[in-house]
Design a protein around this motif. Structure first.
Motif, PDB file in Angstrom:
ATOM      1  N   MET A   1       0.836  -1.217  -0.118  1.00 47.76           N
ATOM      2  CA  MET A   1      -0.078  -0.053   0.162  1.00 47.76           C
ATOM      3  C   MET A   1       0.707   1.247   0.001  1.00 47.76           C
ATOM      4  O   MET A   1       1.877   1.373   0.829  1.00 47.76           O
ATOM      5  CB  MET A   1      -1.040  -0.062   1.233  1.00 47.76           C
ATOM      6  N   VAL A   2       0.638   2.206  -1.092  1.00 43.89           N
ATOM      7  CA  VAL A   2       1.262   3.349  -0.891  1.00 43.89           C
ATOM      8  C   VAL A   2       0.438   4.521  -0.030  1.00 43.89           C
ATOM      9  O   VAL A   2      -0.434   4.921  -0.344  1.00 43.89           O
ATOM     10  CB  VAL A   2       1.573   3.836  -2.348  1.00 43.89           C
ATOM     11  N   GLN A   3       1.316   4.894   0.788  1.00 43.21           N
ATOM     12  CA  GLN A   3       0.775   5.988   1.729  1.00 43.21           C
ATOM     13  C   GLN A   3       1.783   7.027   1.963  1.00 43.21           C
ATOM     14  O   GLN A   3       2.726   7.100   1.543  1.00 43.21           O
ATOM     15  CB  GLN A   3       0.757   5.233   3.100  1.00 43.21           C
ATOM     16  N   GLU A   4       1.409   8.259   2.514  1.00 43.46           N
ATOM     17  CA  GLU A   4       2.004   9.288   2.619  1.00 43.46           C
ATOM     18  C   GLU A   4       2.038   9.642   4.179  1.00 43.46           C
ATOM     19  O   GLU A   4       0.958   9.570   4.953  1.00 43.46           O
ATOM     20  CB  GLU A   4       1.384  10.701   2.073  1.00 43.46           C
ATOM     21  N   LYS A   5       3.188   9.662   4.819  1.00 47.97           N
ATOM     22  CA  LYS A   5       3.602   9.546   6.354  1.00 47.97           C
ATOM     23  C   LYS A   5       4.692  10.666   6.477  1.00 47.97           C
ATOM     24  O   LYS A   5       5.662  10.602   5.858  1.00 47.97           O
ATOM     25  CB  LYS A   5       3.758   8.598   6.760  1.00 47.97           C
ATOM     26  N   LYS A   6       4.199  11.917   7.229  1.00 39.25           N
ATOM     27  CA  LYS A   6       5.277  12.915   7.559  1.00 39.25           C
ATOM     28  C   LYS A   6       6.045  13.228   6.596  1.00 39.25           C
ATOM     29  O   LYS A   6       7.039  13.795   6.397  1.00 39.25           O
ATOM     30  CB  LYS A   6       6.375  12.416   8.819  1.00 39.25           C
ATOM     31  N   GLY A   7       5.080  13.668   5.581  1.00 38.19           N
ATOM     32  CA  GLY A   7       5.536  14.100   4.080  1.00 38.19           C
ATOM     33  C   GLY A   7       6.311  13.125   3.232  1.00 38.19           C
ATOM     34  O   GLY A   7       6.953  13.864   2.043  1.00 38.19           O
ATOM     35  N   ARG A   8       6.414  11.992   3.582  1.00 38.50           N
ATOM     36  CA  ARG A   8       7.092  11.250   2.801  1.00 38.50           C
ATOM     37  C   ARG A   8       6.227  10.176   2.227  1.00 38.50           C
ATOM     38  O   ARG A   8       5.269   9.618   2.814  1.00 38.50           O
ATOM     39  CB  ARG A   8       8.273  10.480   3.711  1.00 38.50           C
ATOM     40  N   VAL A   9       6.342   9.552   0.935  1.00 34.62           N
ATOM     41  CA  VAL A   9       5.760   8.495   0.344  1.00 34.62           C
ATOM     42  C   VAL A   9       6.397   7.302   0.789  1.00 34.62           C
ATOM     43  O   VAL A   9       7.638   7.119   0.649  1.00 34.62           O
ATOM     44  CB  VAL A   9       5.784   8.543  -1.277  1.00 34.62           C
ATOM     45  N   VAL A  10       5.468   6.458   1.446  1.00 35.17           N
ATOM     46  CA  VAL A  10       6.022   4.950   2.023  1.00 35.17           C
ATOM     47  C   VAL A  10       5.425   3.858   1.659  1.00 35.17           C
ATOM     48  O   VAL A  10       4.142   4.210   1.115  1.00 35.17           O
ATOM     49  CB  VAL A  10       6.245   5.349   3.491  1.00 35.17           C
ATOM     50  N   MET A  11       5.938   2.858   1.497  1.00 34.51           N
ATOM     51  CA  MET A  11       5.409   1.536   1.314  1.00 34.51           C
ATOM     52  C   MET A  11       5.757   0.424   2.720  1.00 34.51           C
ATOM     53  O   MET A  11       6.940   0.355   2.822  1.00 34.51           O
ATOM     54  CB  MET A  11       5.887   0.860   0.452  1.00 34.51           C
ATOM     55  N   GLU A  12       4.758   0.392   3.641  1.00 35.43           N
ATOM     56  CA  GLU A  12       5.359  -0.374   4.772  1.00 35.43           C
ATOM     57  C   GLU A  12       4.856  -2.069   4.795  1.00 35.43           C
ATOM     58  O   GLU A  12       4.006  -2.342   4.130  1.00 35.43           O
ATOM     59  CB  GLU A  12       4.400   0.146   5.929  1.00 35.43           C
TER      60      GLU A  12
END
Length: 687
Positions: free
Chosen positions: A116-127
């Motif tokens: 899942m592609v998400q935005e966290k604290k201004g960064r695009v992340v995949m956890e």
């Protein structure tokens, strides 16, 4: 050799604990597991580039690692991080507590990462993304993996594994549709459909399988409706009544004036009940259009003629509200001798015995309650009018069971479900149709807005202001619990977020269909009394309670609902003197979604919205296998599948015209399957 009626315990790997978890989602037998269809699918698409990734979507990306992953400790857990760069676009991949990956992911290696592609604290992340080699991903690319409805403790892998084992054992359904019917309507064979609905080879196979299973759902529903339909001759009334002045006096005593639509429908009901032919009528009207007072007038006319009436509703809280409203109306008009009673599952054994006695002796002429009204022990003295509210929440056999409590009583069915007339004629083929197509003049139109998730904080501030002014709020989420497979808001986590957001001074609680009936009733009563200010819920509230003080409804992930259901949900607010608001929040960023939801912005007319729903969605529109949630079908959606509904109706009419009692050899399996369908229909339905 296993049979479809065997328990799911006959499958390998399913013990006592897992069996109980399956029971919570309504699966006890192999047959039920076969027909426990996925709620959605996870598509393994073509890998994207970093710059083309879309937020809030599960996607795959192919990349060659330019350096080894970074490993650091955090709260006694190993955190593995890889940063992928594509021009000015960056994606951070993160895995928690998986230290072995430092040896798996090599610099210079090419991998496919999927998550899942998400935005966290201004960064695009995949956890916690999945990791594939090129060859491994190629073997699953293009596949659609099933996502099932789950409960706490039951994961998607367990359900999927059980279904695959069942299909591999070749536990098959017998084909019940004649070859000529399947050929005429281009329907696949039943076992092909079942296999493909669970594990589709491709999108085309899924659509083909779904069409067959949707056809079956409509076919058996319409077959029962057709068998219930009576000729005018067989509907000769045993309960001919006289018009009574008391109903006119009650209408005059109301604190509001009945609309022209209400008066038209009341005149149709009154004419039915006075005539030679027994009433068998559906009254359709938006939430808030004033159908309940029409039911009360019918019950008063029946009582004035010396007969009994029964009103059955789907929830205990709603039954109590109707009972209290009827009692108040009767007291105001000096009609306390009709002594209405309230009968629900919550009555004690002693209370039930007393109520049964009063009904059998004719000491009460009005009975209001839930499906407790159709229990065997309930015997009526002279039941002349049967009313079911929110018909789509009761199986057709449950409605029939109530009507059989007296010798051919008049039947009135009420529904707030906005169904276009062409479809309603098929779905309610045994009933005449009246429509209350006008809202009371004093009702303030609901103000609507369609927004994306960027508006959420503003929405919370607005809710706080409304609650501070003494109002209440509904928040609707599409799911009960979080899911790894679906990115959608869930009631459980959202409730905790709201408690943190609003603090101790505002009471927040949750409601969903997996709760026990007693717990659901308690929550709804607390919300109705104003003890709960913000209620986070699934769609179970669409036939909930009348809470005039609720002025705000926010629907999260509005893109996951059909327009007609969103309109039905919206009807929970706007029922009091204060201005009400509905916020439709969509999370997929799609322009098409905004356009579709704008229909709700333009109109508060449920029948217009239902017609637009028909135009905007087609059989190929499969983001989620079923959208409206209206009527109690597993897969079938009366809007999305309107063309299949028409075909199933045509097939039923043709078969019964040639073989009314299904006595022909080629119809033997239809007859057997119909019996199984009727048994299922008698299972109690709760919200």
């Amino acid at each position: 050799m296993m049979k479809t009626e065997d328990s799911i315990r006959s499958l390998k790997g399913i013990g006592d604990k897992t069996e109980k978890l399956f029971a919570k989602v309504g699966v006890a037998s192999l047959q039920q597991l076969l027909h426990y269809y996925p709620r959605d699918y996870d598509a393994y698409g073509e890998p994207a580039t970093v710059r083309d990734l879309k937020l809030k979507q599960k996607q795959a990306i192919r990349a060659t690692l330019m350096k080894a992953p970074e490993v650091r400790g955090f709260r006694n857990k190993a955190v593995i991080t890889v940063v992928l760069v594509d021009g000015n676009s960056r994606l951070q991949l993160t895995w928690f507590n998986m230290p072995f990956l430092r040896n798996t992911l090599k610099r210079g290696g090419t991998y496919v990462f999927r998550g899942m592609v998400q935005e966290k604290k201004g960064r695009v992340v995949m956890e916690q993304p999945e990791i594939f080699s090129d060859a491994a991903y190629e073997s699953v690319r293009g596949q659609l993996m099933p996502i099932y409805g789950l409960t706490a403790g039951l994961n998607n892998k367990t359900v999927s594994k059980a279904v695959r084992q069942l299909l591999d054992e070749k536990i098959l359904e017998q084909e019940y549709l004649p070859e000529d019917v399947r050929s005429r309507y281009h329907l696949s064979e039943i076992n092909f459909a079942i296999r493909q609905i669970h594990f589709p080879e491709n999108q085309e196979s899924l659509i083909e399988a779904r069409k067959r299973l949707v056809f079956d759902e409509f076919f058996f529903f319409l077959l029962v409706i057709a068998r219930m339909k009576e000729t005018k001759e067989s509907r000769l009334s045993e309960w001919r009544m006289k018009a009574v002045w008391k109903t006119e006096e009650v209408i005059e005593s109301l604190p509001y004036r009945l609309t022209n639509a209400q008066m038209r429908v009341w005149n149709e009901m009154e004419a039915d009940m006075k005539g030679h032919i027994r009433m068998s009528r559906l009254v359709q009207g938006d939430v808030g259009s004033g159908k309940t007072i029409l039911a009360f007038l019918g019950m008063i006319m029946t009582a004035e003629n010396g007969f009994q009436s029964a009103l059955m509703v789907p929830t205990e809280v709603l039954a109590r509200q109707h009972y209290e409203a009827m009692t108040e109306l009767l007291e105001k008009n000096g009609l306390t001798e009709y002594a209405p009673v309230l009968l629900t599952g919550s009555n004690t054994a002693k209370e039930k015995r007393e109520i049964y006695g009063r009904i059998a002796a004719g000491e009460t002429r009005m009975v209001i309650g839930t499906h407790a009204l159709i229990q065997e022990k309930v015997e009526y003295q002279n039941l002349a009018l049967v009313i079911t509210d929110e018909q789509h929440r009761f199986g057709v056999k449950q409605r029939e069971a109530l009507s059989q409590k007296g010798p051919s009583p008049h039947v009135l069915v009420m529904s707030a479900t906005p169904i276009p007339r062409t479809l309603a004629i098929m779905l309610y083929g045994d009933l005449d149709i009246s429509i209350v197509d006008e809202l009371p003049a004093e009702r303030l139109p609901i103000k609507n807005c369609v927004v994306d998730t960027g508006y959420r904080k503003t929405a919370y501030q607005f809710m706080r202001r409304e609650v501070t002014e003494g109002r209440q709020v509904y928040i609707i989420c599409p799911m009960v619990e979080a899911s790894e497979e679906l990115d959608a808001e869930n009631v459980t986590d959202y409730t905790e977020q709201m408690k943190m957001e609003f603090g101790d001074e505002i009471q927040v609680d949750m409601l969903h269909g997996q709760m026990k009936p007693k717990e659901k009733n308690e929550i709804m009563e607390r919300f109705a009394s104003g003890e709960i200010q913000i209620l986070v819920s699934t769609t179970v509230v669409e036939v909930g309670v009348n809470v005039p003080n609720a002025t705000v409804m926010m629907v999260e992930n509005a893109e996951r609902f059909g327009l007609a259901q969103l309109h039905q949900l919206r009807g929970r607010v706007g029922r009091g003197e204060h201005q009400s608001y509905c916020i439709f929040m969509h999370g997929d960023g799609s322009g098409d979604t905004s356009k579709r939801l704008e229909v709700l912005n333009k109109s508060n007319d449920g029948f217009y919205i239902a017609e637009e729903d028909l135009k905007l969605r087609g059989p190929g529109d499969l983001f989620g296998i079923r959208q409206s949630g209206l009527m109690d079908f597993r897969l079938a959606d009366i809007y999305q599948d309107a063309s299949v509904l028409r075909e199933a109706n045509q097939a039923v009419q043709e078969i019964l015209a040639a073989d009314e009692w299904l006595d022909w050899p080629e119809h033997e399996r239809i007859k057997q399957s119909l019996e199984y369908y009727l048994q299922k229909e008698m299972v109690e339905i709760s919200i």
